[in-house]
Scaffold this motif. Structure first.
Motif, PDB file in Angstrom:
ATOM      1  N   GLY A 204     -51.554  -6.030 -12.949  1.00 40.99           N
ATOM      2  CA  GLY A 204     -51.006  -6.496 -11.714  1.00 40.99           C
ATOM      3  C   GLY A 204     -51.684  -6.402 -10.437  1.00 40.99           C
ATOM      4  O   GLY A 204     -52.583  -5.590 -10.325  1.00 40.99           O
ATOM      5  N   GLY A 205     -51.494  -7.538  -9.738  1.00 43.92           N
ATOM      6  CA  GLY A 205     -52.222  -7.450  -8.397  1.00 43.92           C
ATOM      7  C   GLY A 205     -53.583  -7.936  -8.260  1.00 43.92           C
ATOM      8  O   GLY A 205     -54.216  -7.984  -7.314  1.00 43.92           O
ATOM      9  N   MET A 206     -54.518  -8.249  -9.555  1.00 42.42           N
ATOM     10  CA  MET A 206     -55.597  -8.708  -9.492  1.00 42.42           C
ATOM     11  C   MET A 206     -55.817 -10.190  -9.337  1.00 42.42           C
ATOM     12  O   MET A 206     -56.853 -10.835  -9.152  1.00 42.42           O
ATOM     13  N   ARG A 207     -54.606 -10.978  -9.820  1.00 43.39           N
ATOM     14  CA  ARG A 207     -54.899 -12.462 -10.100  1.00 43.39           C
ATOM     15  C   ARG A 207     -54.920 -13.057  -8.593  1.00 43.39           C
ATOM     16  O   ARG A 207     -54.070 -12.768  -7.671  1.00 43.39           O
ATOM     17  N   ASN A 208     -55.672 -14.149  -8.544  1.00 43.60           N
ATOM     18  CA  ASN A 208     -55.637 -15.062  -7.193  1.00 43.60           C
ATOM     19  C   ASN A 208     -54.283 -15.396  -6.889  1.00 43.60           C
ATOM     20  O   ASN A 208     -53.735 -16.310  -7.866  1.00 43.60           O
ATOM     21  N   GLN A 209     -53.975 -15.384  -5.983  1.00 43.10           N
ATOM     22  CA  GLN A 209     -52.309 -15.744  -5.346  1.00 43.10           C
ATOM     23  C   GLN A 209     -52.172 -17.191  -4.573  1.00 43.10           C
ATOM     24  O   GLN A 209     -51.043 -17.485  -4.303  1.00 43.10           O
ATOM     25  N   GLU A 210     -53.381 -17.911  -4.155  1.00 43.02           N
ATOM     26  CA  GLU A 210     -53.304 -18.841  -3.933  1.00 43.02           C
ATOM     27  C   GLU A 210     -52.943 -20.247  -4.571  1.00 43.02           C
ATOM     28  O   GLU A 210     -53.892 -20.502  -5.648  1.00 43.02           O
ATOM     29  N   LYS A 211     -51.702 -20.626  -4.192  1.00 44.39           N
ATOM     30  CA  LYS A 211     -51.184 -21.476  -5.218  1.00 44.39           C
ATOM     31  C   LYS A 211     -52.092 -22.932  -5.335  1.00 44.39           C
ATOM     32  O   LYS A 211     -51.998 -23.711  -6.301  1.00 44.39           O
ATOM     33  N   ASP A 212     -52.553 -23.362  -4.154  1.00 43.98           N
ATOM     34  CA  ASP A 212     -53.328 -24.453  -4.303  1.00 43.98           C
ATOM     35  C   ASP A 212     -54.830 -24.368  -4.407  1.00 43.98           C
ATOM     36  O   ASP A 212     -55.585 -25.481  -4.479  1.00 43.98           O
ATOM     37  N   LYS A 213     -54.859 -23.253  -4.962  1.00 42.81           N
ATOM     38  CA  LYS A 213     -56.641 -22.888  -5.548  1.00 42.81           C
ATOM     39  C   LYS A 213     -56.687 -22.535  -6.671  1.00 42.81           C
ATOM     40  O   LYS A 213     -56.203 -21.270  -7.104  1.00 42.81           O
ATOM     41  N   LEU A 214     -57.049 -23.175  -7.931  1.00 44.41           N
ATOM     42  CA  LEU A 214     -57.434 -22.904  -9.061  1.00 44.41           C
ATOM     43  C   LEU A 214     -58.686 -22.231  -9.362  1.00 44.41           C
ATOM     44  O   LEU A 214     -59.859 -22.865  -8.940  1.00 44.41           O
ATOM     45  N   ILE A 215     -58.852 -21.099 -10.033  1.00 44.39           N
ATOM     46  CA  ILE A 215     -60.081 -20.403 -10.330  1.00 44.39           C
ATOM     47  C   ILE A 215     -60.550 -20.476 -11.689  1.00 44.39           C
ATOM     48  O   ILE A 215     -59.511 -20.064 -12.558  1.00 44.39           O
ATOM     49  N   LEU A 216     -61.519 -21.088 -12.118  1.00 44.59           N
ATOM     50  CA  LEU A 216     -61.889 -21.366 -13.609  1.00 44.59           C
ATOM     51  C   LEU A 216     -62.916 -20.333 -13.631  1.00 44.59           C
ATOM     52  O   LEU A 216     -63.737 -19.820 -12.800  1.00 44.59           O
ATOM     53  N   GLY A 217     -63.086 -19.705 -14.974  1.00 45.85           N
ATOM     54  CA  GLY A 217     -64.084 -18.641 -15.117  1.00 45.85           C
ATOM     55  C   GLY A 217     -65.007 -18.866 -16.662  1.00 45.85           C
ATOM     56  O   GLY A 217     -64.102 -19.180 -17.433  1.00 45.85           O
ATOM     57  N   PHE A 218     -66.109 -18.258 -16.582  1.00 45.90           N
ATOM     58  CA  PHE A 218     -66.801 -18.386 -17.895  1.00 45.90           C
ATOM     59  C   PHE A 218     -67.500 -17.092 -17.799  1.00 45.90           C
ATOM     60  O   PHE A 218     -68.295 -16.900 -16.698  1.00 45.90           O
ATOM     61  N   ALA A 219     -67.754 -16.370 -18.726  1.00 49.89           N
ATOM     62  CA  ALA A 219     -68.471 -15.135 -18.968  1.00 49.89           C
ATOM     63  C   ALA A 219     -68.960 -14.854 -20.213  1.00 49.89           C
ATOM     64  O   ALA A 219     -68.388 -15.167 -21.337  1.00 49.89           O
ATOM     65  N   GLY A 220     -70.323 -14.776 -20.438  1.00 51.81           N
ATOM     66  CA  GLY A 220     -70.984 -14.259 -21.775  1.00 51.81           C
ATOM     67  C   GLY A 220     -72.373 -14.446 -21.617  1.00 51.81           C
ATOM     68  O   GLY A 220     -72.837 -14.561 -20.658  1.00 51.81           O
ATOM     69  N   LYS A 221     -73.027 -14.415 -22.930  1.00 52.46           N
ATOM     70  CA  LYS A 221     -74.557 -14.386 -22.913  1.00 52.46           C
ATOM     71  C   LYS A 221     -74.910 -16.075 -22.752  1.00 52.46           C
ATOM     72  O   LYS A 221     -74.493 -16.840 -23.670  1.00 52.46           O
TER      73      LYS A 221
END
Length: 386
Positions: A204-221
């Motif tokens: 809890g508490g780590m997620r981006n809370q800005e409703k109008d801002k979507l954060i996409l992510g990719f992580a890996g080799k």
């Protein structure tokens, strides 16, 4: 053998390192908690694809990691595959160990073929083989065909009776095993890959809370097969790109050319993109707990399950058969084209604005894929053949 009797398990890999963890690292730890001992045998070589991501590139012949003994044997490399040069020492080590179970990661590697032949000579232990291959993999060129046919005949001549079961993570790998070795379908068990619940969980508490801002992510080799460029190409044609931030993690000295191309494309199309280095497990868990949606635009990755374990929905390229279980129970969507990817990104942007992404449900549904639960499937399989 009684199910509550502790097992001595010998895992044989062509190469083995401890920095980047794979399924056997986690299974060994879970099984140790229940009193089972896992020992790893491998060559002293380093997998070429792993080298850019490893801090340590030379290994000791004898090592203890997380309470498990690792024994490596001197080798030479031919066509990127290690061959042991102390065969008698390897055979003697298996004979002295006398494990209850011998489990190989792949049958195409010379080290693992030697382990199969050795088991016929000095051990009564049943042999199991994990295969995570794909049907389209590596049949071109005379070297690839030589290894392909060699592995086929090794199984047909020596493995049909000694190998009790093959384990595949999905239907694609099952089809690969049938095609490559001529294994009967009933001899193949599908046990999915999992996640480490001690690291990957909803925080809890780590997620981006800005409703109008979507954060996409990719992580890996990051390499060409991961097709990270597809994310940026989808965003370049999105009418909402100014409200989307994309974070791409996994860069080092081996993929600077890919990074430079992506940076140029992002600048040209005015995209909001952050480029991050390769993340360790703890950093990766924090990453997945921060972003809104994880995107996998190329070849399949184990980290989709880790993202889900953190409550993060995924958008997954429909690259092989049998991926429906990766997105079942509302944990994400499959896509094929960049247009489909763009539509799903827009879908999650709407979901974010209306607070409809249920991160808790995603994490709860994914709990059945924890390594602790999956390790029980392996143990049940072992006892079945003892």
């Amino acid at each position: 053998m009684k199910k509550n009797k502790p097992l001595s398990i010998l895992k044989v890999w062509s190469t083995f390192q401890t920095e980047i963890k794979y399924h056997d690292h986690y299974l060994a730890n879970c099984m140790r908690e229940e009193g089972h001992e896992t020992t790893f045998f491998a060559s002293d070589s380093v997998e070429p694809a792993w080298k850019p991501f490893l801090k340590k590139k030379q290994f000791d012949l004898n090592e203890t990691w997380s309470g498990h003994n690792i024994q490596r044997f001197p080798s030479i490399t031919i066509a990127n595959k290690p061959f042991l040069i102390t065969i008698s020492k390897f055979i003697r080590a298996v004979e002295l160990k006398q494990p209850d179970i011998i489990h190989l990661l792949g049958l195409a590697y010379p080290v693992n073929q030697l382990a199969l032949l050795t088991s016929l000579l000095v051990s009564k232990a049943p042999v199991f083989v994990n295969e995570h291959g794909r049907l389209a993999a590596n049949k071109n060129g005379w070297k690839a065909k030589l290894f392909y046919w060699n592995a086929y005949f090794i199984y047909q001549l020596f493995g049909r009776k000694k190998i009790k079961a093959f384990i595949a993570p999905n239907e694609e790998s099952k089809a690969f095993i049938i095609d490559r070795y001529g294994v009967a379908p009933e001899k193949i068990h599908i046990i999915p890959l999992g996640f480490d619940e001690t690291i990957f969980s909803l925080q809890g508490g780590m997620r981006n809370q800005e409703k109008d801002k979507l954060i996409l992510g990719f992580a890996g080799k990051i390499n060409a097969d991961k097709r990270v460029d597809r994310i940026l190409k989808a965003l370049a044609h999105s009418s909402s790109k100014e409200n989307i931030l994309c974070k791409i993690a996994g860069f080092n000295e081996s993929n600077l050319a890919i990074k430079n191309e992506l940076e140029s494309f992002a600048k040209e199309h005015q995209l909001n993109v952050e480029f991050l280095p390769f993340l360790n497990s703890e950093e990766l868990a924090a990453f997945y707990n921060h972003i809104d949606v994880a995107v996998y635009p190329g070849s399949i990755s184990i980290t989709t399950i880790e993202a889900n374990a953190c409550g993060t929905p995924i958008l997954l390229n429909n690259s092989i058969q049998g991926l429906e279980d990766r997105v079942a129970d509302g944990r994400g969507y499959l896509f094929t084209t960049e247009e489909e990817l763009r539509d799903k990104i827009e879908f999650y942007r709407t979901q974010k604005r209306t607070a409809q992404i249920n991160h808790a449900d995603i994490a709860n549904y994914t709990s059945k894929y924890s390594w602790r639960k999956i390790s029980q499937e392996y143990l049940n399989l072992y006892y079945q053949y003892l």
